[in-house]
Design a protein around this motif. Sequence first.
Motif, short mmCIF file in Angstrom:
data_model
loop_
_atom_site.label_atom_id
_atom_site.label_comp_id
_atom_site.label_asym_id
_atom_site.label_seq_id
_atom_site.Cartn_x
_atom_site.Cartn_y
_atom_site.Cartn_z
N GLU A 39 0.84 -1.21 0.00
CA GLU A 39 0.00 0.00 0.00
C GLU A 39 0.87 1.26 0.00
O GLU A 39 0.61 2.19 -0.76
N SER A 40 1.90 1.27 0.84
CA SER A 40 2.80 2.43 0.91
C SER A 40 3.52 2.66 -0.42
O SER A 40 3.61 3.80 -0.89
N ALA A 42 2.58 1.61 -3.43
CA ALA A 42 1.61 2.00 -4.46
C ALA A 42 1.28 3.49 -4.35
O ALA A 42 1.25 4.21 -5.36
N LYS A 43 1.07 3.98 -3.14
CA LYS A 43 0.79 5.41 -2.95
C LYS A 43 1.98 6.25 -3.37
O LYS A 43 1.82 7.32 -3.96
N GLY A 44 3.18 5.79 -3.07
CA GLY A 44 4.38 6.52 -3.47
C GLY A 44 4.54 6.57 -4.97
O GLY A 44 4.92 7.61 -5.54
N VAL A 46 2.12 6.41 -7.18
CA VAL A 46 1.10 7.34 -7.68
C VAL A 46 1.55 8.78 -7.45
O VAL A 46 1.38 9.64 -8.32
N ALA A 47 2.14 9.06 -6.31
CA ALA A 47 2.64 10.42 -6.02
C ALA A 47 3.73 10.84 -6.99
O ALA A 47 3.89 12.02 -7.28
N ARG A 75 -1.91 -2.69 -7.80
CA ARG A 75 -2.86 -1.93 -6.96
C ARG A 75 -3.04 -0.49 -7.44
O ARG A 75 -4.02 0.15 -7.09
N ILE A 76 -2.13 0.02 -8.23
CA ILE A 76 -2.19 1.42 -8.65
C ILE A 76 -3.51 1.78 -9.31
O ILE A 76 -4.05 2.87 -9.08
N PHE A 79 -6.31 3.61 -7.35
CA PHE A 79 -6.23 5.02 -6.97
C PHE A 79 -6.72 5.96 -8.06
O PHE A 79 -6.79 7.16 -7.84
#
Length: 80
Positions: A39-40, A42-44, A46-47, A75-76, A79
């Motif tokens: 999760e971390s 994937a969020k990174g 996307v950022a 998982r991307i 988002f």
Amino acid sequence: MYCGELLEQTALKYPDHDALIYSDRDLKYSYSELNSRVESLAKGMVALGIGKGDHVGIWATNVPDWLTVFYATARIGRFW
């Protein structure tokens, strides 16, 4: 259910079960720990501007982070 969601569902059902063991590195992640790392990352990603439909290459040997990157890229799409 897509690949990124599969890990998420498994982590909810079996949070404390072993998901990844690398005995030569004395490394062990539960499904909950692996899911959190994914999760971390994937969020990174996307950022950084990586989005659904982008091509991401993983150039690595058989290391724990390969699996983390694999699931994070799957998982991307969630988002977007």
